[in-house]
Design a protein around this motif. Structure first.
Motif, PDB file in Angstrom:
ATOM      1  N   ILE A 108       0.853  -1.205   0.037  1.00  0.00           N
ATOM      2  CA  ILE A 108       0.071   0.012  -0.040  1.00  0.00           C
ATOM      3  C   ILE A 108       0.694   1.325  -0.025  1.00  0.00           C
ATOM      4  N   GLY A 109       0.886   2.015  -1.018  1.00  0.00           N
ATOM      5  CA  GLY A 109       1.703   3.114  -1.309  1.00  0.00           C
ATOM      6  C   GLY A 109       2.637   2.911  -2.279  1.00  0.00           C
ATOM      7  N   GLY A 110       2.654   3.863  -3.207  1.00  0.00           N
ATOM      8  CA  GLY A 110       3.538   3.697  -4.572  1.00  0.00           C
ATOM      9  C   GLY A 110       4.657   4.839  -4.521  1.00  0.00           C
ATOM     10  N   PRO A 164       8.642   5.943  -3.538  1.00  0.00           N
ATOM     11  CA  PRO A 164       9.917   5.187  -3.549  1.00  0.00           C
ATOM     12  C   PRO A 164      10.037   3.861  -2.932  1.00  0.00           C
ATOM     13  N   ALA A 165       9.484   3.982  -1.655  1.00  0.00           N
ATOM     14  CA  ALA A 165       9.685   2.690  -0.575  1.00  0.00           C
ATOM     15  C   ALA A 165       8.808   1.572  -1.293  1.00  0.00           C
ATOM     16  N   GLY A 166       7.556   1.882  -1.525  1.00  0.00           N
ATOM     17  CA  GLY A 166       6.570   0.852  -2.114  1.00  0.00           C
ATOM     18  C   GLY A 166       7.052   0.193  -3.459  1.00  0.00           C
ATOM     19  N   ILE A 179      -0.835  -0.879  -4.558  1.00  0.00           N
ATOM     20  CA  ILE A 179      -2.357   0.057  -4.657  1.00  0.00           C
ATOM     21  C   ILE A 179      -1.597   1.459  -4.289  1.00  0.00           C
ATOM     22  N   ASP A 180      -2.071   2.340  -5.077  1.00  0.00           N
ATOM     23  CA  ASP A 180      -1.314   3.753  -4.661  1.00  0.00           C
ATOM     24  C   ASP A 180      -2.326   4.809  -5.071  1.00  0.00           C
ATOM     25  N   ARG A 181      -2.747   5.980  -4.242  1.00  0.00           N
ATOM     26  CA  ARG A 181      -3.689   6.750  -4.617  1.00  0.00           C
ATOM     27  C   ARG A 181      -2.953   8.010  -5.315  1.00  0.00           C
ATOM     28  N   ALA A 182      -1.643   8.110  -5.618  1.00  0.00           N
ATOM     29  CA  ALA A 182      -1.057   9.081  -6.246  1.00  0.00           C
ATOM     30  C   ALA A 182      -0.994  10.336  -5.580  1.00  0.00           C
ATOM     31  N   SER A 183      -0.679  10.574  -4.254  1.00  0.00           N
ATOM     32  CA  SER A 183      -0.717  11.662  -3.741  1.00  0.00           C
ATOM     33  C   SER A 183       0.727  11.915  -2.941  1.00  0.00           C
ATOM     34  N   GLY A 184       1.803  11.267  -3.288  1.00  0.00           N
ATOM     35  CA  GLY A 184       2.860  11.208  -2.709  1.00  0.00           C
ATOM     36  C   GLY A 184       3.703  12.437  -3.492  1.00  0.00           C
ATOM     37  N   PRO A 185       4.905  13.102  -2.570  1.00  0.00           N
ATOM     38  CA  PRO A 185       5.565  14.241  -3.116  1.00  0.00           C
ATOM     39  C   PRO A 185       6.203  14.271  -4.507  1.00  0.00           C
ATOM     40  N   PRO A 209      14.511  19.751  -9.698  1.00  0.00           N
ATOM     41  CA  PRO A 209      15.473  18.532  -9.682  1.00  0.00           C
ATOM     42  C   PRO A 209      16.207  18.299  -8.302  1.00  0.00           C
ATOM     43  N   LEU A 210      16.012  16.999  -8.008  1.00  0.00           N
ATOM     44  CA  LEU A 210      16.558  16.368  -6.865  1.00  0.00           C
ATOM     45  C   LEU A 210      18.180  16.217  -6.900  1.00  0.00           C
ATOM     46  N   HIS A 211      18.886  16.610  -5.824  1.00  0.00           N
ATOM     47  CA  HIS A 211      20.500  16.507  -6.140  1.00  0.00           C
ATOM     48  C   HIS A 211      21.056  15.529  -5.008  1.00  0.00           C
ATOM     49  N   ASN A 212      20.287  14.843  -4.385  1.00  0.00           N
ATOM     50  CA  ASN A 212      21.099  13.966  -3.349  1.00  0.00           C
ATOM     51  C   ASN A 212      20.360  12.676  -3.729  1.00  0.00           C
ATOM     52  N   VAL A 213      20.112  12.330  -4.865  1.00  0.00           N
ATOM     53  CA  VAL A 213      19.630  10.715  -4.594  1.00  0.00           C
ATOM     54  C   VAL A 213      20.506  10.111  -5.909  1.00  0.00           C
ATOM     55  N   ASN A 224      -7.576   4.199  -3.828  1.00  0.00           N
ATOM     56  CA  ASN A 224      -7.411   4.548  -2.247  1.00  0.00           C
ATOM     57  C   ASN A 224      -7.569   3.292  -1.426  1.00  0.00           C
ATOM     58  N   VAL A 225      -6.936   2.987  -0.857  1.00  0.00           N
ATOM     59  CA  VAL A 225      -7.314   1.861   0.287  1.00  0.00           C
ATOM     60  C   VAL A 225      -7.950   2.401   1.482  1.00  0.00           C
ATOM     61  N   THR A 226      -9.137   1.903   1.821  1.00  0.00           N
ATOM     62  CA  THR A 226     -10.125   2.364   2.811  1.00  0.00           C
ATOM     63  C   THR A 226      -9.972   1.577   4.047  1.00  0.00           C
ATOM     64  N   GLY A 249       9.726   3.257   4.440  1.00  0.00           N
ATOM     65  CA  GLY A 249       9.861   4.607   3.949  1.00  0.00           C
ATOM     66  C   GLY A 249       9.366   5.741   5.318  1.00  0.00           C
ATOM     67  N   ASP A 250       8.860   6.677   4.679  1.00  0.00           N
ATOM     68  CA  ASP A 250       8.778   7.799   5.711  1.00  0.00           C
ATOM     69  C   ASP A 250       7.592   7.529   6.715  1.00  0.00           C
ATOM     70  N   VAL A 251       6.725   6.544   6.586  1.00  0.00           N
ATOM     71  CA  VAL A 251       5.799   6.183   7.564  1.00  0.00           C
ATOM     72  C   VAL A 251       6.431   5.588   8.708  1.00  0.00           C
ATOM     73  N   GLN A 262      13.664  11.269   6.423  1.00  0.00           N
ATOM     74  CA  GLN A 262      12.678  11.391   5.168  1.00  0.00           C
ATOM     75  C   GLN A 262      13.466  11.759   3.887  1.00  0.00           C
ATOM     76  N   GLN A 263      14.074  10.747   3.129  1.00  0.00           N
ATOM     77  CA  GLN A 263      14.815  11.018   1.993  1.00  0.00           C
ATOM     78  C   GLN A 263      14.550   9.861   1.088  1.00  0.00           C
ATOM     79  N   VAL A 264      14.562  10.190  -0.255  1.00  0.00           N
ATOM     80  CA  VAL A 264      14.161   9.233  -1.271  1.00  0.00           C
ATOM     81  C   VAL A 264      15.235   7.815  -1.321  1.00  0.00           C
ATOM     82  N   SER A 265      16.488   7.967  -1.000  1.00  0.00           N
ATOM     83  CA  SER A 265      17.323   6.900  -1.006  1.00  0.00           C
ATOM     84  C   SER A 265      16.924   6.120   0.126  1.00  0.00           C
TER      85      SER A 265
HETATM   86  C1  LIG Z   1       8.540  18.847  -1.846  1.00  0.00           C
HETATM   87  C2  LIG Z   1       9.390  18.059  -1.396  1.00  0.00           C
HETATM   88  C3  LIG Z   1      10.622  17.683  -1.751  1.00  0.00           C
HETATM   89  C4  LIG Z   1      11.507  16.776  -1.545  1.00  0.00           C
HETATM   90  N1  LIG Z   1      12.722  16.666  -1.998  1.00  0.00           N
HETATM   91  C5  LIG Z   1      13.514  15.757  -1.759  1.00  0.00           C
HETATM   92  C6  LIG Z   1      15.108  15.705  -2.417  1.00  0.00           C
HETATM   93  O1  LIG Z   1      15.581  16.331  -3.080  1.00  0.00           O
HETATM   94  N2  LIG Z   1      15.755  14.548  -1.830  1.00  0.00           N
HETATM   95  C7  LIG Z   1      14.984  13.459  -1.190  1.00  0.00           C
HETATM   96  O2  LIG Z   1      15.779  12.582  -0.813  1.00  0.00           O
HETATM   97  N3  LIG Z   1      13.874  13.577  -0.576  1.00  0.00           N
HETATM   98  C8  LIG Z   1      13.157  14.493  -0.823  1.00  0.00           C
HETATM   99  N4  LIG Z   1      11.694  14.474  -0.365  1.00  0.00           N
HETATM  100  C9  LIG Z   1      11.396  13.791   0.458  1.00  0.00           C
HETATM  101  C10 LIG Z   1      11.158  12.340  -0.290  1.00  0.00           C
HETATM  102  O3  LIG Z   1      10.013  12.846  -1.395  1.00  0.00           O
HETATM  103  C11 LIG Z   1      10.194  11.429   0.753  1.00  0.00           C
HETATM  104  O4  LIG Z   1      11.207  11.106   1.692  1.00  0.00           O
HETATM  105  C12 LIG Z   1       9.976  10.052  -0.150  1.00  0.00           C
HETATM  106  O5  LIG Z   1       9.111  10.255  -1.159  1.00  0.00           O
HETATM  107  C13 LIG Z   1       9.104   8.993   0.829  1.00  0.00           C
HETATM  108  O6  LIG Z   1       8.941   7.991   0.122  1.00  0.00           O
HETATM  109  P1  LIG Z   1       7.730   6.977   0.538  1.00  0.00           P
HETATM  110  O7  LIG Z   1       7.676   5.794  -0.338  1.00  0.00           O
HETATM  111  O8  LIG Z   1       8.088   6.592   1.816  1.00  0.00           O
HETATM  112  O9  LIG Z   1       6.313   7.741   0.622  1.00  0.00           O
HETATM  113  P2  LIG Z   1       5.661   8.529  -0.447  1.00  0.00           P
HETATM  114  O10 LIG Z   1       6.597   9.091  -1.402  1.00  0.00           O
HETATM  115  O11 LIG Z   1       5.014   9.874   0.341  1.00  0.00           O
HETATM  116  O12 LIG Z   1       4.681   7.800  -0.940  1.00  0.00           O
HETATM  117  C14 LIG Z   1       3.585   7.291  -0.351  1.00  0.00           C
HETATM  118  C15 LIG Z   1       2.358   6.855  -1.154  1.00  0.00           C
HETATM  119  O13 LIG Z   1       1.405   6.372  -0.446  1.00  0.00           O
HETATM  120  C16 LIG Z   1       0.079   6.743  -1.129  1.00  0.00           C
HETATM  121  N5  LIG Z   1      -0.798   6.186  -0.174  1.00  0.00           N
HETATM  122  C17 LIG Z   1      -0.967   6.505   1.240  1.00  0.00           C
HETATM  123  N6  LIG Z   1      -1.850   6.425   1.925  1.00  0.00           N
HETATM  124  C18 LIG Z   1      -2.589   5.548   0.774  1.00  0.00           C
HETATM  125  C19 LIG Z   1      -3.904   4.818   0.888  1.00  0.00           C
HETATM  126  N7  LIG Z   1      -4.674   4.523   1.900  1.00  0.00           N
HETATM  127  N8  LIG Z   1      -4.333   4.304  -0.286  1.00  0.00           N
HETATM  128  C20 LIG Z   1      -3.503   4.171  -1.269  1.00  0.00           C
HETATM  129  N9  LIG Z   1      -2.381   4.894  -1.556  1.00  0.00           N
HETATM  130  C21 LIG Z   1      -1.930   5.470  -0.276  1.00  0.00           C
HETATM  131  C22 LIG Z   1       0.264   8.096  -1.344  1.00  0.00           C
HETATM  132  O14 LIG Z   1      -0.749   8.611  -2.399  1.00  0.00           O
HETATM  133  C23 LIG Z   1       1.760   8.097  -1.890  1.00  0.00           C
HETATM  134  O15 LIG Z   1       1.677   7.814  -3.433  1.00  0.00           O
HETATM  135  C24 LIG Z   1      11.045  15.699  -0.764  1.00  0.00           C
HETATM  136  C25 LIG Z   1       9.715  15.785  -0.198  1.00  0.00           C
HETATM  137  C26 LIG Z   1       8.791  16.798  -0.552  1.00  0.00           C
HETATM  138  C27 LIG Z   1       7.439  16.902   0.157  1.00  0.00           C
END
Ligand SMILES: Cc1cc2nc3c(=O)[nH]c(=O)nc-3n(C[C@H](O)[C@H](O)[C@H](O)COP(=O)(O)OP(=O)(O)OC[C@H]3O[C@@H](n4cnc5c(N)ncnc54)[C@H](O)[C@@H]3O)c2cc1C
Length: 322
Positions: A12-14, A16-18, A35-41, A48-52, A82-84, A276-278, A283-286
């Motif tokens: 659940i979540g698409g 970088p982590a998922g 399954i992803d509702r596409a609201s991630g950052p 552009p990102l410079h640290n990944v 969206n997972v409910t 990932g961030d949860v 909280q970083q992409v890598s």
């Molecule tokens: C503006 C901004 C700039 C950033 N810049 C950088 C950068 O330069 N370098 C860097 O390393 N990091 C950066 N980050 C941080 C980085 O984006 C996050 O650390 C990273 O995206 C976390 O990945 P994740 O997969 O854990 O979560 P997310 O990327 O947040 O993905 C989670 C996904 O889960 C989905 N989701 C949540 N709940 C549900 C549900 N109930 N049902 C279905 N889908 C669901 C969301 O829609 C989302 O798509 C930045 C963050 C922001 C906000």
């Protein structure tokens, strides 16, 4: 009514982590659905990102596209929904979504955190064309050098101390730093004194209007008529873990609401992982990519214990005939 098929893993979540977990599991011939509702950052980040590593200089939205392509290429199924609701236990979980019900032996929660945007005349929608675009940043740990030598405005959204702390960090890079505290917040000592010693000014104010084009923010007008024209803008607000599904599953949470895990992402509920961030981590992409991968390796090992990998009849039959 026929029961939904039992997949190996539901992610659940698409972000970088998922997606990182999905790529690993699908490559290892696991039947995996994301399954992803596409609201991630990253979906909205056009700076552009410079640290990944491996993606330096690429826009968030393009990195996400590549990660999605990798997961699909490996054989993962990506579902936009969206997972409910999540229920079940060890070896058999049920996930309800807008597009139907899914079942799986194992679960990975990679739902990330929700960030807060500044409000413009009480609404956050007018801010969205600038969020993570052009000269507007949200991640000081990732993006501080972007404002080297610039005149920068730090906007605190329900987070006066967070904004002050980021302003101090940015003062190492920026030519000038100012802080705007929205939501009628005041800044107490010792933070007010710390800012003063660095020559950083701060004010409380409501944003009444924003001006700019193609994602570049040119000016903000405050409710009292003040017009600010910073070169760069950092938004600082609370980051709320998206933990509603974790709560439904009875996962243990940290004080700030992150899902508590072991270092390989295992939670207190058997056959459920988080990445990932949860998780309570940087909280970083890598980091998200790595934590998704670690969890996927553990999930793969668990699936091996639960039963044999389905490598496809044609392969096993060809081997048997040899
Ligand atoms: C503006 C901004 C700039 C950033 N810049 C950088 C950068 O330069 N370098 C860097 O390393 N990091 C950066 N980050 C941080 C980085 O984006 C996050 O650390 C990273 O995206 C976390 O990945 P994740 O997969 O854990 O979560 P997310 O990327 O947040 O993905 C989670 C996904 O889960 C989905 N989701 C949540 N709940 C549900 C549900 N109930 N049902 C279905 N889908 C669901 C969301 O829609 C989302 O798509 C930045 C963050 C922001 C906000």
């Amino acid at each position: 009514m026929t029961e939904a098929p039992l997949h190996d893993t539901l992610i659940i979540g698409g972000g970088p982590a998922g997606l990182s977990a999905a790529t690993h599991l699908a490559f290892h011939r696991r039947d995996v659905v994301v399954i992803d509702r596409a609201s991630g950052p990253l979906r909205y980040t056009t700076t552009p990102l410079h640290n990944v590593p491996g993606f330096v200089g690429e826009r968030g939205v393009d990195i996400l596209k590549r990660l999605r392509g990798d997961a699909e290429g490996a054989g993962a199924r990506l579902v936009r929904s969206n997972v409910t609701r999540v229920s079940g236990q060890e070896g058999d979980f049920t996930v309800e979504t807008d597009v139907g019900t899914f079942r799986a032996r194992t679960l990975l929660l990679a739902t990330g955190v929700a960030r807060h945007h500044p409000r413009v005349s009480g609404r956050f929608e007018p801010w969205l064309p600038y969020a993570a675009k052009g000269n507007t940043y949200y991640c000081p740990d990732c993006e501080s050098p972007e404002v080297l030598g610039q005149d920068v405005l730090v906007i605190g959204v329900n987070s006066p101390v967070g904004a002050a702390s980021v302003a101090l960090t940015l003062s190492e890079f920026a030519r000038e730093v100012r802080v705007l505290l929205t939501d009628s917040e005041e800044l107490d000592e010792p933070w007010a004194g710390r800012l003063a010693r660095r020559g950083i000014t701060w004010q409380v104010g409501e944003i009444a209007a924003v001006e700019g084009k193609r994602g570049h923010l040119d000016a903000l007008t405050l409710a009292d008529g003040t017009r600010l024209t910073p070169e760069g803008v950092f938004v600082v607000g609370p980051k709320t873990p998206r933990n509603d599904l974790a709560v439904q599953l009875g996962l243990e949470l940290s004080e700030k609401g992150h899902v508590k895990t072991g270092w390989r992402g295992q939670t207190n509920v058997p056959d459920v992982w988080a990445a990932g961030d949860v998780q309570p981590q940087t909280q970083q992409v890598s980091v998200a990519l790595g934590s998704g991968n670690i969890a996927a390796v553990m999930i793969d090992q668990t699936l091996t214990r639960l039963g044999l990998r389905d490598l496809g009849r044609e392969v096993t039959e060809a081997l048997a005939a040899d």
